[in-house]
Design a protein around this motif. Structure first.
Motif, PDB file in Angstrom:
ATOM      1  N   ARG A  58      23.428  24.114   3.356  1.00  0.00           N
ATOM      2  CA  ARG A  58      24.021  23.380   4.472  1.00  0.00           C
ATOM      3  C   ARG A  58      24.052  21.881   4.186  1.00  0.00           C
ATOM      4  N   LEU A  59      23.005  21.390   3.527  1.00  0.00           N
ATOM      5  CA  LEU A  59      22.978  19.976   3.149  1.00  0.00           C
ATOM      6  C   LEU A  59      24.138  19.642   2.221  1.00  0.00           C
ATOM      7  N   LEU A  60      24.492  20.566   1.354  1.00  0.00           N
ATOM      8  CA  LEU A  60      25.611  20.344   0.439  1.00  0.00           C
ATOM      9  C   LEU A  60      26.869  19.933   1.195  1.00  0.00           C
ATOM     10  N   ILE A  61      27.124  20.592   2.312  1.00  0.00           N
ATOM     11  CA  ILE A  61      28.304  20.320   3.133  1.00  0.00           C
ATOM     12  C   ILE A  61      28.109  19.078   3.992  1.00  0.00           C
ATOM     13  N   ASP A  62      26.954  18.981   4.637  1.00  0.00           N
ATOM     14  CA  ASP A  62      26.698  17.869   5.555  1.00  0.00           C
ATOM     15  C   ASP A  62      26.684  16.532   4.821  1.00  0.00           C
ATOM     16  N   ALA A  63      26.036  16.491   3.655  1.00  0.00           N
ATOM     17  CA  ALA A  63      25.935  15.242   2.903  1.00  0.00           C
ATOM     18  C   ALA A  63      27.299  14.795   2.401  1.00  0.00           C
ATOM     19  N   ALA A  64      28.131  15.739   1.999  1.00  0.00           N
ATOM     20  CA  ALA A  64      29.477  15.393   1.534  1.00  0.00           C
ATOM     21  C   ALA A  64      30.301  14.806   2.673  1.00  0.00           C
ATOM     22  N   LEU A  65      30.231  15.420   3.843  1.00  0.00           N
ATOM     23  CA  LEU A  65      30.996  14.918   4.986  1.00  0.00           C
ATOM     24  C   LEU A  65      30.510  13.529   5.391  1.00  0.00           C
ATOM     25  N   ALA A  66      29.202  13.341   5.386  1.00  0.00           N
ATOM     26  CA  ALA A  66      28.647  12.046   5.786  1.00  0.00           C
ATOM     27  C   ALA A  66      29.015  10.936   4.807  1.00  0.00           C
ATOM     28  N   ALA A  67      29.231  11.291   3.543  1.00  0.00           N
ATOM     29  CA  ALA A  67      29.526  10.287   2.522  1.00  0.00           C
ATOM     30  C   ALA A  67      30.995   9.874   2.491  1.00  0.00           C
ATOM     31  N   ILE A 111      34.842  24.391  -1.795  1.00  0.00           N
ATOM     32  CA  ILE A 111      33.479  24.874  -1.996  1.00  0.00           C
ATOM     33  C   ILE A 111      33.483  25.761  -3.232  1.00  0.00           C
ATOM     34  N   GLY A 112      32.737  25.361  -4.240  1.00  0.00           N
ATOM     35  CA  GLY A 112      32.646  26.146  -5.460  1.00  0.00           C
ATOM     36  C   GLY A 112      31.511  27.136  -5.362  1.00  0.00           C
ATOM     37  N   GLY A 113      31.836  28.409  -5.176  1.00  0.00           N
ATOM     38  CA  GLY A 113      30.845  29.462  -5.037  1.00  0.00           C
ATOM     39  C   GLY A 113      30.681  29.905  -3.599  1.00  0.00           C
ATOM     40  N   LEU A 114      30.928  31.191  -3.341  1.00  0.00           N
ATOM     41  CA  LEU A 114      30.765  31.735  -1.988  1.00  0.00           C
ATOM     42  C   LEU A 114      29.305  32.080  -1.717  1.00  0.00           C
ATOM     43  N   GLY A 115      28.618  32.611  -2.720  1.00  0.00           N
ATOM     44  CA  GLY A 115      27.194  32.926  -2.579  1.00  0.00           C
ATOM     45  C   GLY A 115      26.907  33.794  -1.376  1.00  0.00           C
ATOM     46  N   VAL A 116      25.879  33.445  -0.617  1.00  0.00           N
ATOM     47  CA  VAL A 116      25.547  34.206   0.587  1.00  0.00           C
ATOM     48  C   VAL A 116      26.299  33.688   1.806  1.00  0.00           C
ATOM     49  N   TYR A 146      41.301  17.177  -3.327  1.00  0.00           N
ATOM     50  CA  TYR A 146      40.449  17.424  -2.172  1.00  0.00           C
ATOM     51  C   TYR A 146      39.668  16.157  -1.836  1.00  0.00           C
ATOM     52  N   ASP A 147      39.259  16.063  -0.597  1.00  0.00           N
ATOM     53  CA  ASP A 147      38.421  14.937  -0.182  1.00  0.00           C
ATOM     54  C   ASP A 147      36.968  15.154  -0.571  1.00  0.00           C
ATOM     55  N   ALA A 148      36.593  16.409  -0.766  1.00  0.00           N
ATOM     56  CA  ALA A 148      35.219  16.718  -1.173  1.00  0.00           C
ATOM     57  C   ALA A 148      35.216  17.961  -2.053  1.00  0.00           C
ATOM     58  N   LEU A 149      34.438  17.892  -3.118  1.00  0.00           N
ATOM     59  CA  LEU A 149      34.131  19.055  -3.947  1.00  0.00           C
ATOM     60  C   LEU A 149      32.658  19.349  -3.747  1.00  0.00           C
ATOM     61  N   CYS A 150      32.332  20.521  -3.196  1.00  0.00           N
ATOM     62  CA  CYS A 150      30.952  20.922  -2.957  1.00  0.00           C
ATOM     63  C   CYS A 150      30.655  22.117  -3.853  1.00  0.00           C
ATOM     64  N   LEU A 151      29.944  21.877  -4.939  1.00  0.00           N
ATOM     65  CA  LEU A 151      29.828  22.866  -6.011  1.00  0.00           C
ATOM     66  C   LEU A 151      28.435  23.476  -6.063  1.00  0.00           C
ATOM     67  N   ASP A 152      28.408  24.806  -6.034  1.00  0.00           N
ATOM     68  CA  ASP A 152      27.140  25.540  -6.055  1.00  0.00           C
ATOM     69  C   ASP A 152      27.377  26.866  -6.769  1.00  0.00           C
ATOM     70  N   ILE A 153      27.572  26.806  -8.081  1.00  0.00           N
ATOM     71  CA  ILE A 153      27.844  28.022  -8.845  1.00  0.00           C
ATOM     72  C   ILE A 153      26.724  28.354  -9.822  1.00  0.00           C
ATOM     73  N   ASP A 154      25.746  27.475  -9.945  1.00  0.00           N
ATOM     74  CA  ASP A 154      24.630  27.674 -10.869  1.00  0.00           C
ATOM     75  C   ASP A 154      23.331  27.331 -10.161  1.00  0.00           C
ATOM     76  N   ASN A 155      22.232  27.416 -10.899  1.00  0.00           N
ATOM     77  CA  ASN A 155      20.971  26.904 -10.386  1.00  0.00           C
ATOM     78  C   ASN A 155      20.832  25.416 -10.646  1.00  0.00           C
ATOM     79  N   GLY A 156      21.897  24.808 -11.140  1.00  0.00           N
ATOM     80  CA  GLY A 156      21.915  23.372 -11.385  1.00  0.00           C
ATOM     81  C   GLY A 156      22.556  23.033 -12.711  1.00  0.00           C
TER      82      GLY A 156
END
Length: 225
Positions: free
Chosen positions: A48-57, A69-74, A139-149
């Motif tokens: 959730r922080l991934l999304i919130d921090a991007a919007l706030a920035a 959003i890179g990665g659907l995950g859970v 895009y205005d934001a790229l929120c990427l979560d496809i790996d463990n880092g």
């Protein structure tokens, strides 16, 4: 995570990128890729922080920003984005057919069902690296979560995303003032430096507080020109 509870395998698939498994452990679901634990539904604060921090920035006054959003995950990041009316278009890029299926007609529907039904949401089933290389959209934001880092990728090919060339592609896919947000299971000062070398500004890291151990983090940077 439900401590002391043995996991039950709900589905196991072999795909072009290897094996992906959905498990249930007590009240939680887990996704395992090629034997590597990716994520579960026990917390979700960092997703959730991934999304919130991007919007706030994003620059003040930007209306209906588009997010990839890179990665659907859970599904936590998608659900967070769909729950925020300020986002405009929400594009989720997920390469694993199994994960898409688990959300559309499987157990994970209970998490993401309303978000998938949101008219702003679009699912693109494609490898994220390939998508960024071939799309012409910005895009205005790229929120990427496809790996463990950046330092712990699920497959070797994903490593190119965090290289100088990969970061240049990310920068090209952002609008001026756009935000790059990258989830990681641990801080990476080397990746922060790579972002600066790639021409991003306002590079910083936000952590999710944990009682013990290494915190999950979100690496953030802006495209300023």
């Amino acid at each position: 995570m439900s401590a002391g509870t043995a996991p039950v395998t709900l589905d196991r698939r072999e795909g072009p990128f290897g094996e992906v498994v959905l498990r249930e452990r007590g009240d939680d679901f887990e996704i395992i890729a090629n034997g590597c634990f990716l994520m579960d539904t026990s917390d979700g604060r960092s997703e959730r922080l991934l999304i919130d921090a991007a919007l706030a920035a994003l620059p003040a006054g930007r209306t209906a920003p588009a997010v990839l959003i890179g990665g659907l995950g859970v599904g936590f990041s998608l659900v967070r984005a769909a729950g925020e009316e300020r986002w405009g278009r929400i594009v989720v890029v997920e390469r694993e057919q199994a994960i898409v299926d688990w959300h559309r007609q499987g157990p994970l529907d209970r998490i993401s069902g309303p978000a998938l039904a949101d008219p702003r949401t679009e699912i693109v089933q494609e490898d994220l690296v390939a998508h960024l290389l071939t799309t012409t959209e910005r895009y205005d934001a790229l929120c990427l979560d496809i790996d463990n880092g950046p330092d712990w990728t699920v497959t070797e090919d994903n490593g190119s995303l965090y290289s100088a060339a990969g970061l240049a592609v990310c920068k090209e896919r952002l609008t001026p003032g756009g935000v790059l947000a990258v989830w990681s299971a641990q801080p990476s000062s080397a990746f922060e430096q790579s972002m600066r070398y790639a021409g991003f500004s306002a590079v910083r890291t936000e952590e999710v507080a944990v009682a013990r151990g290494v915190p999950d983090v979100v690496h953030l940077a802006l495209r300023t020109h």
